[in-house]
Enzyme design. Structure first.
Site, PDB file in Angstrom:
ATOM      1  N   ASP A  34      -2.059  16.382  -6.342  1.00 53.53           N
ATOM      2  CA  ASP A  34      -1.193  15.228  -7.146  1.00 53.53           C
ATOM      3  C   ASP A  34      -1.659  14.862  -8.463  1.00 53.53           C
ATOM      4  O   ASP A  34      -3.051  14.677  -8.489  1.00 53.53           O
ATOM      5  CB  ASP A  34      -1.224  14.061  -6.329  1.00 53.53           C
ATOM      6  CG  ASP A  34      -0.317  15.197  -5.341  1.00 53.53           C
ATOM      7  OD1 ASP A  34       0.465  15.564  -4.849  1.00 53.53           O
ATOM      8  OD2 ASP A  34       0.049  14.039  -3.549  1.00 53.53           O
ATOM      9  N   LYS A  38       3.755  13.441  -8.079  1.00 53.69           N
ATOM     10  CA  LYS A  38       3.811  12.407  -7.145  1.00 53.69           C
ATOM     11  C   LYS A  38       3.241  11.450  -7.583  1.00 53.69           C
ATOM     12  O   LYS A  38       2.756  10.319  -6.506  1.00 53.69           O
ATOM     13  CB  LYS A  38       3.124  12.628  -5.362  1.00 53.69           C
ATOM     14  CG  LYS A  38       3.764  14.016  -4.925  1.00 53.69           C
ATOM     15  CD  LYS A  38       4.768  13.983  -4.897  1.00 53.69           C
ATOM     16  CE  LYS A  38       4.904  13.688  -3.907  1.00 53.69           C
ATOM     17  NZ  LYS A  38       6.550  14.248  -3.134  1.00 53.69           N
ATOM     18  N   MET A  91       2.000   1.611  -3.290  1.00 55.17           N
ATOM     19  CA  MET A  91       3.301   1.860  -3.530  1.00 55.17           C
ATOM     20  C   MET A  91       3.559   0.329  -3.598  1.00 55.17           C
ATOM     21  O   MET A  91       5.100   0.712  -3.501  1.00 55.17           O
ATOM     22  CB  MET A  91       3.959   2.862  -3.199  1.00 55.17           C
ATOM     23  CG  MET A  91       2.713   3.962  -3.253  1.00 55.17           C
ATOM     24  SD  MET A  91       3.985   5.590  -1.934  1.00 55.17           S
ATOM     25  CE  MET A  91       3.555   5.286  -0.225  1.00 55.17           C
TER      26      MET A  91
END
Length: 272
Positions: A63, A84, A197
């Protein structure tokens, strides 16, 4: 002793420590997939098992949050970049899973490397389930989750007697959406939280926590690129953190920390 001599001595010390540990890594067999966590970014956070896996694999699916230093360990592997990172080009999750299955069925020794820990907001559980359904042998190699190790590196203890009895790990990816978390309920716990996130939704998250009853003066911080040379940290209050993070130009990858534990950073640094 010269700087060079000190460096060599340090390397020798590490080698001696590893020899005393008597670590015997398991063999990564052809047709197997190991789902591994690379930790928060600093290559020193790699576990020995993950390091050994990278040295054995001939196919590495990694990633964007994985450091180049970690990728470089897999010197003999074919590299497959999955992306990602929020807002950046990435492979679709179904395509990643299909790639893992295809590589395994080709008899490759596959490592799927993710930032942090694969089972903490890393979709490792989804990939493990897909591999199990396809009868692909797999193993999960844990990594230091960014939600805890980044705090330690930033001088913020995740738990502190007299401050908290729990710590909440949450995702802020869907903040404001219909299927979002109940931020008011989280606020009512009075326990500190670490939000993954959530950078793009920081204003919404902060406002929701304030609406849920948290005091505007509640300490808050944003940690960007934790444990790496690019690390940046902004400490403010819940009422000002979104504005101050924006003024500082902070962008993902970032963690948001809210709660009394954030105030420990200044105390541990000896600040008044």
């Amino acid at each position: 002793m010269s700087g060079s001599a000190k460096h060599k001595s340090g390397n020798a010390t590490v080698e001696q420590a590893l020899a005393r540990l008597n670590f015997k890594p398991r063999e990564l067999e052809p047709g197997h997939v190991w789902l591994a966590g690379a930790g928060p970014g600093d290559p020193g956070c790699l576990t020995l098992e993950v390091l050994a896996a990278l040295g054995q694999c001939d196919a590495l699916v990694y990633d964007a949050l994985v450091s180049p230093d970690a990728v470089a360990v897999a010197a003999d592997a074919e590299l497959f970049y999955a992306g990602k990172r929020g807002g950046q080009p990435s492979m679709k999750q179904d395509d990643i899973t299909a790639l893992l299955v295809r590589l395994a069925r080709q008899g490759r020794r596959v490592v799927r490397l993710k930032g942090g820990d694969p089972y903490i907001f890393g979709r490792g559980g989804e990939e493990a389930l897909a591999l199990a359904r396809e009868n692909i042998p797999f193993r999960v190699l844990t990594g230091l989750t960014s939600g805890l190790s980044a705090l330690a590196a930033a001088g913020i203890p995740a738990t502190m007697r007299g401050i908290n009895k729990a710590v909440i790990l949450a995702t802020g990816h869907a903040a404001g959406a219909e299927d979002d978390l109940d931020w008011a309920a989280i606020a009512r716990t009075g326990q500190p939280m670490v939000v993954y996130m959530g950078m793009a939704n920081l204003p919404v998250i902060a406002a929701s926590l304030l609406d849920g009853g948290l005091a505007p003066s509640t300490p808050a911080a944003v940690i960007v690129s934790a444990t790496t040379p690019q690390e940046r940290i902004v400490v403010a209050t819940l009422s000002t953190i979104a504005e101050e993070a924006a003024a500082a130009g902070l962008t993902a990858p970032a963690l948001i920390v809210v709660g009394g534990i954030v105030a420990m950073r200044a105390a541990l640094a000896g600040e008044p």
